[in-house]
Each structure stands twice: as C-alpha cells, then as structure tokens.
Design a protein around this motif. Structure first.
Motif, PDB file in Angstrom:
ATOM      1  N   ASP A   2      -6.750   7.327  65.259  1.00  0.00           N
ATOM      2  CA  ASP A   2      -6.669   6.515  64.033  1.00  0.00           C
ATOM      3  C   ASP A   2      -5.792   5.279  64.257  1.00  0.00           C
ATOM      4  O   ASP A   2      -6.096   4.197  63.747  1.00  0.00           O
ATOM      5  N   VAL A   3      -4.691   5.459  64.992  1.00  0.00           N
ATOM      6  CA  VAL A   3      -3.811   4.318  65.281  1.00  0.00           C
ATOM      7  C   VAL A   3      -4.613   3.228  65.994  1.00  0.00           C
ATOM      8  O   VAL A   3      -4.622   2.060  65.591  1.00  0.00           O
ATOM      9  N   LEU A   4      -5.318   3.646  67.048  1.00  0.00           N
ATOM     10  CA  LEU A   4      -6.049   2.667  67.868  1.00  0.00           C
ATOM     11  C   LEU A   4      -7.180   2.011  67.064  1.00  0.00           C
ATOM     12  O   LEU A   4      -7.406   0.804  67.146  1.00  0.00           O
ATOM     13  N   TRP A   5      -7.883   2.829  66.277  1.00  0.00           N
ATOM     14  CA  TRP A   5      -9.030   2.314  65.510  1.00  0.00           C
ATOM     15  C   TRP A   5      -8.547   1.329  64.443  1.00  0.00           C
ATOM     16  O   TRP A   5      -9.143   0.269  64.222  1.00  0.00           O
ATOM     17  N   THR A   6      -7.448   1.700  63.785  1.00  0.00           N
ATOM     18  CA  THR A   6      -6.924   0.868  62.696  1.00  0.00           C
ATOM     19  C   THR A   6      -6.457  -0.494  63.207  1.00  0.00           C
ATOM     20  O   THR A   6      -6.642  -1.521  62.536  1.00  0.00           O
ATOM     21  N   MET A   7      -5.881  -0.508  64.404  1.00  0.00           N
ATOM     22  CA  MET A   7      -5.480  -1.791  64.983  1.00  0.00           C
ATOM     23  C   MET A   7      -6.686  -2.728  65.060  1.00  0.00           C
ATOM     24  O   MET A   7      -6.603  -3.909  64.714  1.00  0.00           O
ATOM     25  N   LEU A   8      -7.815  -2.178  65.501  1.00  0.00           N
ATOM     26  CA  LEU A   8      -9.008  -3.015  65.658  1.00  0.00           C
ATOM     27  C   LEU A   8      -9.617  -3.395  64.306  1.00  0.00           C
ATOM     28  O   LEU A   8     -10.153  -4.487  64.149  1.00  0.00           O
ATOM     29  N   ASP A   9      -9.520  -2.489  63.328  1.00  0.00           N
ATOM     30  CA  ASP A   9      -9.988  -2.852  61.980  1.00  0.00           C
ATOM     31  C   ASP A   9      -9.238  -4.090  61.477  1.00  0.00           C
ATOM     32  O   ASP A   9      -9.831  -4.999  60.894  1.00  0.00           O
ATOM     33  N   CYS A  10      -7.936  -4.095  61.686  1.00  0.00           N
ATOM     34  CA  CYS A  10      -7.117  -5.231  61.227  1.00  0.00           C
ATOM     35  C   CYS A  10      -7.532  -6.513  61.947  1.00  0.00           C
ATOM     36  O   CYS A  10      -7.641  -7.582  61.344  1.00  0.00           O
ATOM     37  N   MET A  11      -7.769  -6.374  63.254  1.00  0.00           N
ATOM     38  CA  MET A  11      -8.176  -7.563  64.026  1.00  0.00           C
ATOM     39  C   MET A  11      -9.560  -8.028  63.601  1.00  0.00           C
ATOM     40  O   MET A  11      -9.836  -9.227  63.554  1.00  0.00           O
ATOM     41  N   TRP A  12     -10.429  -7.075  63.300  1.00  0.00           N
ATOM     42  CA  TRP A  12     -11.772  -7.440  62.823  1.00  0.00           C
ATOM     43  C   TRP A  12     -11.670  -8.285  61.549  1.00  0.00           C
ATOM     44  O   TRP A  12     -12.307  -9.339  61.422  1.00  0.00           O
ATOM     45  N   MET A  13     -10.884  -7.815  60.602  1.00  0.00           N
ATOM     46  CA  MET A  13     -10.723  -8.548  59.333  1.00  0.00           C
ATOM     47  C   MET A  13     -10.232  -9.970  59.596  1.00  0.00           C
ATOM     48  O   MET A  13     -10.708 -10.926  59.001  1.00  0.00           O
ATOM     49  N   ALA A  14      -9.264 -10.082  60.491  1.00  0.00           N
ATOM     50  CA  ALA A  14      -8.641 -11.391  60.715  1.00  0.00           C
ATOM     51  C   ALA A  14      -9.530 -12.331  61.521  1.00  0.00           C
ATOM     52  O   ALA A  14      -9.664 -13.510  61.187  1.00  0.00           O
ATOM     53  N   TYR A  15     -10.143 -11.800  62.604  1.00  0.00           N
ATOM     54  CA  TYR A  15     -10.772 -12.708  63.583  1.00  0.00           C
ATOM     55  C   TYR A  15     -12.300 -12.743  63.509  1.00  0.00           C
ATOM     56  O   TYR A  15     -12.904 -13.713  63.940  1.00  0.00           O
ATOM     57  N   ILE A  16     -12.919 -11.670  63.007  1.00  0.00           N
ATOM     58  CA  ILE A  16     -14.384 -11.675  62.913  1.00  0.00           C
ATOM     59  C   ILE A  16     -14.806 -11.995  61.478  1.00  0.00           C
ATOM     60  O   ILE A  16     -15.578 -12.930  61.241  1.00  0.00           O
ATOM     61  N   ALA A  17     -14.274 -11.249  60.526  1.00  0.00           N
ATOM     62  CA  ALA A  17     -14.601 -11.524  59.118  1.00  0.00           C
ATOM     63  C   ALA A  17     -13.852 -12.758  58.610  1.00  0.00           C
ATOM     64  O   ALA A  17     -14.144 -13.271  57.537  1.00  0.00           O
ATOM     65  N   LYS A  18     -12.886 -13.214  59.409  1.00  0.00           N
ATOM     66  CA  LYS A  18     -12.072 -14.391  59.064  1.00  0.00           C
ATOM     67  C   LYS A  18     -11.388 -14.222  57.706  1.00  0.00           C
ATOM     68  O   LYS A  18     -11.326 -15.131  56.894  1.00  0.00           O
ATOM     69  N   ARG A  19     -10.906 -13.010  57.502  1.00  0.00           N
ATOM     70  CA  ARG A  19     -10.122 -12.728  56.305  1.00  0.00           C
ATOM     71  C   ARG A  19      -8.766 -12.149  56.708  1.00  0.00           C
ATOM     72  O   ARG A  19      -8.494 -10.972  56.510  1.00  0.00           O
ATOM     73  N   PRO A  20      -7.924 -12.987  57.298  1.00  0.00           N
ATOM     74  CA  PRO A  20      -6.576 -12.505  57.626  1.00  0.00           C
ATOM     75  C   PRO A  20      -5.803 -12.254  56.328  1.00  0.00           C
ATOM     76  O   PRO A  20      -6.239 -12.677  55.254  1.00  0.00           O
ATOM     77  N   PRO A  21      -4.683 -11.551  56.418  1.00  0.00           N
ATOM     78  CA  PRO A  21      -3.907 -11.262  55.210  1.00  0.00           C
ATOM     79  C   PRO A  21      -3.620 -12.536  54.415  1.00  0.00           C
ATOM     80  O   PRO A  21      -3.298 -13.571  55.003  1.00  0.00           O
ATOM     81  N   TYR A  22      -3.763 -12.447  53.121  1.00  0.00           N
ATOM     82  CA  TYR A  22      -3.454 -13.543  52.180  1.00  0.00           C
ATOM     83  C   TYR A  22      -4.397 -14.737  52.320  1.00  0.00           C
ATOM     84  O   TYR A  22      -4.074 -15.827  51.859  1.00  0.00           O
ATOM     85  N   HIS A  23      -5.578 -14.513  52.961  1.00  0.00           N
ATOM     86  CA  HIS A  23      -6.461 -15.655  53.222  1.00  0.00           C
ATOM     87  C   HIS A  23      -6.879 -16.363  51.945  1.00  0.00           C
ATOM     88  O   HIS A  23      -7.137 -17.554  51.944  1.00  0.00           O
ATOM     89  N   ASN A  24      -6.962 -15.619  50.824  1.00  0.00           N
ATOM     90  CA  ASN A  24      -7.450 -16.232  49.578  1.00  0.00           C
ATOM     91  C   ASN A  24      -6.318 -16.774  48.698  1.00  0.00           C
ATOM     92  O   ASN A  24      -6.568 -17.239  47.598  1.00  0.00           O
ATOM     93  N   VAL A  25      -5.101 -16.680  49.190  1.00  0.00           N
ATOM     94  CA  VAL A  25      -3.991 -17.242  48.394  1.00  0.00           C
ATOM     95  C   VAL A  25      -3.197 -18.258  49.228  1.00  0.00           C
ATOM     96  O   VAL A  25      -1.997 -18.420  49.066  1.00  0.00           O
TER      97      VAL A  25
END
Ligand SMILES: O=C(O)c1cc(C(=O)O)c2c(n1)C(=O)C(=O)c1cc(C(=O)O)[nH]c1-2
Length: 244
Positions: free
Chosen positions: A217-240
């Motif tokens: 879960d640790v390893l998978w979650t790291m990649l989920d976070c990177m996916w959001m930031a770099y592939i979906a282009k939704r890094p934290p606070y992207h809409n604010v």
C-alpha cells in the motif's frame, strides 16, 4: 476454530508471500506508462525526485529496526542495508547513486535534497513506513521489507526498457538499478529467513500477509500521488492557485 487451523509449511507460506506480487507497484499504471515509453521528461523527473525521499528514508527505517533488535547476529547482518544506502569511505552507496540518477534526468542535487518536488502524499506514505518500523517488533518491521522479493524484476525492466525509450537519460543514471539487483536478492534471503522463522501459527502467518500488504500500500500510494500530480495534472491545491 481460528487457532485450530494448521500453519502453512515454510514452502506454502513463502508461496503465499510470493503471490502478493500481484499487488506490487510494477503493475501500477504509472509504472506501466513509464515502462512503455509513454511519459515525458517532467514525469520521469517528478518520479525520481519523489522517490528520493523514499531512498533517504530507507536507512532511517533500517536504523529503527536495529534500534529495536536485541539480537547481535541480526544487527551485524542488518547494518549492511544502512551501508548500502548511506555508503562508506570509498564506496558511495545508493543515495549517491540516486543523486546521480537525478543529474542524469536533468535535476540538480540541490533540487533533490531540498524536497522542493516532494508531494505531501508521498511524504505521508514514506513516513508511515518509517513510523511502522519504529513501533512494531523488529521481526515484523523486518519482514515488511519483503516487497523486495519483487524488486529485481522492476529494476531489470528499467534497465531493459528505459535506454531505448528515453535516450536523453545519461547512462550513468542507471548505476543505482544495477547495484540493487544483487543487493535486493541478498536482503530478501535474510528477510525471508527471519519471517519464516518468526511467523509460526496460521494466524501469525496471515498477519504477515497483512504486513506485506501494508508495505505494498505504501508503494502503490506513492504512485497514486504522482499520478494525480504528473499525469492527471492535478497536484495538491491545483484549483486554488497551487501550493502556498
Ligand atoms: O524501485 C523500486 O521499485 C524499489 C522497490 C522497493 C521495495 O519493493 O520496497 C525498494 C527499492 N526499489 C529499493 O531500491 C530499495 O533500496 C529498497 C529497500 C526496501 C526496503 O523496504 O527496505 N525496499 C526497496
């Protein structure tokens, strides 16, 4: 009844651990995209920068395991993991090799050390792993490193695929992955011995599968976070307006 169930034999238990490969982060879509040459430079850079936090946390995790371990023989063995990453005189170690990987993908050492690219979710996941090692009995924490059973395959797959897909990566960047091929195999031998000795009853063996799942879960979650930031282009606070 729960306690009446036969424990798995060592071979059966090891097989159950190996079956967890199915959840290894080699199957995460971000790794699949990276492997098939479908990501661009900023994604590779983001991955390298975020993984640096994992790399630098591994010795803290291993020191925590040693701090909880009264067995001198085990400590004599385990200390090698810290040396592998931190290095020693004349042998620079894995963190230095990762810094060279950073340079090979166009990042500065300062950018890695400063954590300026580190995503909060990646930090939380890695910190949870270190915290787990601090709090759990040393045998349990030691066995959580057994995702390394599956690591040589992913290191080898990068060595095989990346030079073709990403010719802009300087070849000296690959030393880390090459170095880990043998180190991970050696670590796994020792880690498996500890786990197969320690978890004896069926309930304990099943608990070990949960421990391994925690680490997956640790390893998978790291990649989920990177996916959001770099592939979906939704890094934290992207809409604010982005991170403060
Ligand atoms: O690149 C990878 O996919 C990967 C995965 C893992 C892992 O499975 O935890 C490790 C590493 N690399 C690695 O390089 C490494 O030194 C390492 C140490 C440990 C650990 O839990 O003690 N895992 C891993």
């Amino acid at each position: 009844m729960e306690n009446d169930r036969q424990p798995w034999t060592r071979a059966e238990f090891e097989q159950k651990l190996r079956e967890k490969e199915r959840y290894y982060h080699i199957h995460h879509e971000l790794h699949q995209l990276m492997h098939s040459g479908q990501v661009d430079k900023p994604v590779i850079q983001g991955w390298v920068a975020n993984r640096f936090y994992y790399q630098t946390s591994i010795p803290l995790k291993d020191a925590a395991i040693m701090a909880n371990c009264p067995d001198r023989e085990v400590r004599r063995h385990w200390i090698q993991r810290i040396i592998d990453h931190d290095g020693t005189q004349g042998e620079e170690g894995g963190i230095e090799a990762w810094l060279q990987l950073g340079e090979a993908v166009g990042l500065t050492r300062e950018a890695l050390w400063s954590d300026q690219h580190l995503l909060p979710g990646v930090k939380f996941a890695v910190d949870a792993y270190v915290d787990f090692a601090r709090r759990q009995p040393w045998e349990v924490a030691a066995s959580s490193s057994l995702t390394e059973l599956f690591a040589p395959t992913i290191h080898q797959s990068r060595l095989d695929a990346w030079p073709d897909h990403y010719p802009w990566i300087e070849p000296q960047g690959y030393a880390y992955f090459r170095k880990r091929l043998s180190e991970a195999r050696r670590d796994v031998e020792h880690g498996l011995e500890i786990a197969l000795d320690f978890y004896r009853t069926r309930a304990q063996q099943e608990r070990m599968l949960e421990v391994l799942q925690f680490k997956l879960d640790v390893l998978w979650t790291m990649l989920d976070c990177m996916w959001m930031a770099y592939i979906a282009k939704r890094p934290p606070y992207h809409n604010v307006g982005g991170r403060p």
